[in-house]
Design a protein around this motif. Sequence first.
Motif, PDB file in Angstrom:
ATOM      1  N   LYS A 154       0.823  -1.205   0.000  1.00 14.94           N
ATOM      2  CA  LYS A 154       0.000   0.000   0.000  1.00 14.94           C
ATOM      3  C   LYS A 154       0.861   1.261   0.000  1.00 14.94           C
ATOM      4  O   LYS A 154       0.563   2.239  -0.692  1.00 14.94           O
ATOM      5  CB  LYS A 154      -0.936   0.000   1.213  1.00 14.94           C
ATOM      6  CG  LYS A 154      -2.207  -0.802   1.023  1.00 14.94           C
ATOM      7  CD  LYS A 154      -3.177  -0.544   2.157  1.00 14.94           C
ATOM      8  CE  LYS A 154      -4.527  -1.215   1.911  1.00 14.94           C
ATOM      9  NZ  LYS A 154      -5.484  -0.929   2.997  1.00 14.94           N
ATOM     10  N   ASP A 155       1.931   1.245   0.792  1.00 13.63           N
ATOM     11  CA  ASP A 155       2.810   2.412   0.861  1.00 13.63           C
ATOM     12  C   ASP A 155       3.502   2.661  -0.476  1.00 13.63           C
ATOM     13  O   ASP A 155       3.551   3.797  -0.961  1.00 13.63           O
ATOM     14  CB  ASP A 155       3.857   2.219   1.970  1.00 13.63           C
ATOM     15  CG  ASP A 155       3.228   2.165   3.346  1.00 13.63           C
ATOM     16  OD1 ASP A 155       2.489   3.096   3.687  1.00 13.63           O
ATOM     17  OD2 ASP A 155       3.474   1.182   4.070  1.00 13.63           O
ATOM     18  N   ILE A 156       4.034   1.589  -1.052  1.00 17.10           N
ATOM     19  CA  ILE A 156       4.720   1.737  -2.339  1.00 17.10           C
ATOM     20  C   ILE A 156       3.734   2.162  -3.415  1.00 17.10           C
ATOM     21  O   ILE A 156       4.035   3.015  -4.259  1.00 17.10           O
ATOM     22  CB  ILE A 156       5.430   0.423  -2.719  1.00 17.10           C
ATOM     23  CG1 ILE A 156       6.484   0.052  -1.667  1.00 17.10           C
ATOM     24  CG2 ILE A 156       6.090   0.544  -4.093  1.00 17.10           C
ATOM     25  CD1 ILE A 156       7.105  -1.319  -1.870  1.00 17.10           C
ATOM     26  N   GLY A 157       2.535   1.562  -3.401  1.00 16.90           N
ATOM     27  CA  GLY A 157       1.518   1.929  -4.374  1.00 16.90           C
ATOM     28  C   GLY A 157       1.107   3.382  -4.254  1.00 16.90           C
ATOM     29  O   GLY A 157       0.931   4.082  -5.255  1.00 16.90           O
ATOM     30  N   HIS A 158       0.949   3.855  -3.009  1.00 17.83           N
ATOM     31  CA  HIS A 158       0.562   5.254  -2.793  1.00 17.83           C
ATOM     32  C   HIS A 158       1.645   6.204  -3.296  1.00 17.83           C
ATOM     33  O   HIS A 158       1.345   7.212  -3.960  1.00 17.83           O
ATOM     34  CB  HIS A 158       0.311   5.486  -1.305  1.00 17.83           C
ATOM     35  CG  HIS A 158      -0.027   6.909  -0.953  1.00 17.83           C
ATOM     36  ND1 HIS A 158      -1.067   7.593  -1.529  1.00 17.83           N
ATOM     37  CD2 HIS A 158       0.556   7.777  -0.078  1.00 17.83           C
ATOM     38  CE1 HIS A 158      -1.126   8.813  -1.027  1.00 17.83           C
ATOM     39  NE2 HIS A 158      -0.143   8.955  -0.157  1.00 17.83           N
ATOM     40  N   ARG A 159       2.899   5.878  -2.990  1.00 14.91           N
ATOM     41  CA  ARG A 159       4.002   6.721  -3.459  1.00 14.91           C
ATOM     42  C   ARG A 159       4.138   6.674  -4.980  1.00 14.91           C
ATOM     43  O   ARG A 159       4.696   7.594  -5.583  1.00 14.91           O
ATOM     44  CB  ARG A 159       5.310   6.286  -2.798  1.00 14.91           C
ATOM     45  CG  ARG A 159       5.391   6.623  -1.311  1.00 14.91           C
ATOM     46  CD  ARG A 159       6.721   6.164  -0.709  1.00 14.91           C
ATOM     47  NE  ARG A 159       6.831   6.534   0.684  1.00 14.91           N
ATOM     48  CZ  ARG A 159       7.288   7.708   1.123  1.00 14.91           C
ATOM     49  NH1 ARG A 159       7.679   8.633   0.240  1.00 14.91           N
ATOM     50  NH2 ARG A 159       7.377   7.969   2.407  1.00 14.91           N
ATOM     51  N   SER A 160       3.620   5.596  -5.584  1.00 17.34           N
ATOM     52  CA  SER A 160       3.719   5.460  -7.039  1.00 17.34           C
ATOM     53  C   SER A 160       2.530   6.072  -7.773  1.00 17.34           C
ATOM     54  O   SER A 160       2.496   6.060  -9.008  1.00 17.34           O
ATOM     55  CB  SER A 160       3.838   3.979  -7.421  1.00 17.34           C
ATOM     56  OG  SER A 160       4.971   3.398  -6.817  1.00 17.34           O
ATOM     57  N   ASN A 219      -9.638   6.313  -4.260  1.00 20.60           N
ATOM     58  CA  ASN A 219     -10.036   5.270  -5.201  1.00 20.60           C
ATOM     59  C   ASN A 219     -10.097   3.922  -4.479  1.00 20.60           C
ATOM     60  O   ASN A 219      -9.108   3.494  -3.884  1.00 20.60           O
ATOM     61  CB  ASN A 219      -9.026   5.205  -6.352  1.00 20.60           C
ATOM     62  CG  ASN A 219      -9.529   4.334  -7.496  1.00 20.60           C
ATOM     63  OD1 ASN A 219     -10.426   3.515  -7.324  1.00 20.60           O
ATOM     64  ND2 ASN A 219      -8.937   4.504  -8.665  1.00 20.60           N
ATOM     65  N   PRO A 220     -11.252   3.238  -4.499  1.00 20.30           N
ATOM     66  CA  PRO A 220     -11.335   1.947  -3.778  1.00 20.30           C
ATOM     67  C   PRO A 220     -10.413   0.874  -4.345  1.00 20.30           C
ATOM     68  O   PRO A 220     -10.012  -0.046  -3.629  1.00 20.30           O
ATOM     69  CB  PRO A 220     -12.804   1.548  -3.938  1.00 20.30           C
ATOM     70  CG  PRO A 220     -13.287   2.316  -5.131  1.00 20.30           C
ATOM     71  CD  PRO A 220     -12.527   3.595  -5.143  1.00 20.30           C
ATOM     72  N   THR A 221     -10.078   0.973  -5.630  1.00 22.22           N
ATOM     73  CA  THR A 221      -9.148   0.026  -6.245  1.00 22.22           C
ATOM     74  C   THR A 221      -7.786   0.684  -6.389  1.00 22.22           C
ATOM     75  O   THR A 221      -7.675   1.793  -6.904  1.00 22.22           O
ATOM     76  CB  THR A 221      -9.648  -0.421  -7.629  1.00 22.22           C
ATOM     77  OG1 THR A 221     -10.940  -1.024  -7.491  1.00 22.22           O
ATOM     78  CG2 THR A 221      -8.688  -1.422  -8.246  1.00 22.22           C
ATOM     79  N   LYS A 222      -6.768  -0.015  -5.914  1.00 22.32           N
ATOM     80  CA  LYS A 222      -5.411   0.529  -5.919  1.00 22.32           C
ATOM     81  C   LYS A 222      -4.534  -0.357  -6.802  1.00 22.32           C
ATOM     82  O   LYS A 222      -3.902  -1.304  -6.318  1.00 22.32           O
ATOM     83  CB  LYS A 222      -4.885   0.604  -4.492  1.00 22.32           C
ATOM     84  CG  LYS A 222      -5.766   1.489  -3.596  1.00 22.32           C
ATOM     85  CD  LYS A 222      -5.393   1.383  -2.145  1.00 22.32           C
ATOM     86  CE  LYS A 222      -6.253   2.326  -1.308  1.00 22.32           C
ATOM     87  NZ  LYS A 222      -7.700   2.039  -1.420  1.00 22.32           N
ATOM     88  N   THR A 252      -0.010   7.090   6.163  1.00 24.09           N
ATOM     89  CA  THR A 252      -1.170   7.674   5.506  1.00 24.09           C
ATOM     90  C   THR A 252      -1.911   6.650   4.659  1.00 24.09           C
ATOM     91  O   THR A 252      -3.145   6.605   4.639  1.00 24.09           O
ATOM     92  CB  THR A 252      -0.737   8.846   4.611  1.00 24.09           C
ATOM     93  OG1 THR A 252      -0.044   9.809   5.404  1.00 24.09           O
ATOM     94  CG2 THR A 252      -1.934   9.509   3.947  1.00 24.09           C
ATOM     95  N   ALA A 253      -1.161   5.807   3.946  1.00 23.72           N
ATOM     96  CA  ALA A 253      -1.765   4.809   3.065  1.00 23.72           C
ATOM     97  C   ALA A 253      -2.090   3.509   3.776  1.00 23.72           C
ATOM     98  O   ALA A 253      -2.863   2.697   3.275  1.00 23.72           O
ATOM     99  CB  ALA A 253      -0.833   4.530   1.879  1.00 23.72           C
TER     100      ALA A 253
END
Length: 500
Positions: free
Chosen positions: A104-110, A116-119, A196-197
Motif C-alpha cells: 500500500k505504501d509503495i503503491g501510494h508513493r507510485s 479510489n477503492p481500487t489501488k 497515511t496509506a
Amino acid sequence: METGQTVTPIPLWNIVVISAIAAGIQFGWALQLSLLTPYVQTLGVPHVWAAFIWLCGPISGLVVQPIVGYSSDRCTSRIGRRRPFIAVGACFVTVAVFMIGFAKDIGHRSGDSLQNPTKPRAVAIFVTGFWILDVANNMLQGPCRAFLADLSSNDHKRMRIANAWFSFFMAVGNVLGYAAGSFSDLHKLLPFTQTTACDVYCANLKTCFIIDIVFLLSITITAITTVKETPITRKEAGDEEDNEGRSSGRPFFAELVMAFKTLKKPMWILLLVTCLNWMAWFPFLLYDTDWMGAEVYGGKVKGSASQQKLYDEGVRAGALGLMINSIVLAFASLGLEPVSRLIGGVKNMWGVVNLILAACLAGTVWITKVAEAWRGEHGPQILTPPPTRIKTSALALFGLLGIPLAVTFSIPFALASIYCSEEGGGQGLSLGVLNLSIVIPQMIISVISGPIDAAFGGGNLPAFVLGSILAAISALLAIFALPNPKTQLSLNSTGMAGAH
C-alpha cells in the motif's frame, strides 16, 4: 531416480533443528491464511477474484517444488545438496514479505489515490510479492523434508520421527502466526508501520510480517550453520559423464515421467486420496477468516465504518479459531498412533478423520444459518457481534478441524518417504511428485470456488459444501481402497526419546 544414500545415523537434535524451520515457514503461511484474503479485498480486489490470486501458491508448487526437489537430489555443492536451497529460499521470503507488507505504501508513493477503492499499483506489487513468497516457501519446504529423510539414513522409524517433529513445528508456527494475527494493537510495537496509506489493519499485517522475517531468518541461519551435510559426488548424484565429458544423466522431465511410470498401486491410491483430501481442505483454508467476518459476524469489507469494524472483529475471531486449531493439531499428532491401533490401522484413521472433516465443513452451514436467524430476530441493521453460543460453536469447529489436519500433515508424507526409501528413489523428487497431488487440487478449487460462490448468491458456503462432499469421498477411498502398509506406521512423537 537416484539410489538411496546410506549415511551414519546422526543425533536426534539435528532432526529437531532442521524441523524447526517448519515453524518459520508456517508462521508466514498462517499469516497468509488468516489475514491476506481480507487484506486483498481492502486493495479493491473483489471476493470472486481473490481465489485467483491464491492460484500462485499451487502453480509455484506445481512447478517449483518438483524442480527444486530434483535439483537438490543432484546438487554437488560443497556445503551440501539441501542447505543451499534452504538458504536461498529464506532470502526470497524476506524480499517477498517486504513487498507484501509495504504494498500500500509503495503503491501510494507510485500514484495510487487514497480515495479510489481500487489501488492498481498496490495490487501489482502485492501479487508480485505473493508469487515470490509462494515460490520461496516451496524452495524451503521441499528441501527441508528431503533433508530430514537424508538425516534419517533410510531408517523408517527415524522417518516417522522426523515427520512427527516437522508436523509439531508446523503447529508451533501456526499458533504463533494466528496469535499474532488475532492481536489488533500489535502495530504499536512498531509505530512506523502505520502511515497515511496504511491503516491499523494494514499496519498490523506489516508488523506481523516483519516479525516473521526475523523469526524465520534466525531459525534458518541456526539450522544451516549447526547441521552439516556431507557433499555428494556427481556419480552419487546420478550425473555421470561419458568419455567426452558430457553429462549422461536424464533431464528433469524425463525423471518426472519415469517417477510416474514406476509408481506402484499403493502410491497411486495415496496420490488420489491426498488429492481429494486437499480439494476438501482448500476452500476452508482460503476463506475461513472471511467466513467468520462476513457470515458469522455479519460484517462487510466495503460497508459503513461500523460494518467494517464488525468484519474486522470477525476476522480476528477467525484468527483466534485458527490458533485453537493449531493447538489441537499439536496435541492430536501425539495421539495418532494409539488411536490408529484401536480403529484398525492408518487407512482407517485417515478415513475417520476425513469424515470428521466432512462433518465440520457441513457444520459451517448450520452455524451460518443460526447466526443469520439471530440477526433476523434483532433486525437487519444490528451491528454487534453474535452471542456467545454462536461464537463458541464456530471456535469449537475450528478446534475440531485440528484433528484431521494432524493426519493430513503426517500420513501422506510419512508414507511417501517410506515408499521412496524402499524403492531407492530420490527423496526430493518423490516428495515433489506427492506435492503435485496437493497443488493441482488447490488450482482447481481456486478457479471454481469464486464462480461457484457467485452462482449461488455469493458468500463462502457453496465452496464449503463442495469440500464436505469431497472429504466424504476421500474418506471412503481411504478406508476401502488404500492398502494397509506392510509395516504399521507410528506417526507420533511419543517414541522420540528412543532415537537418541
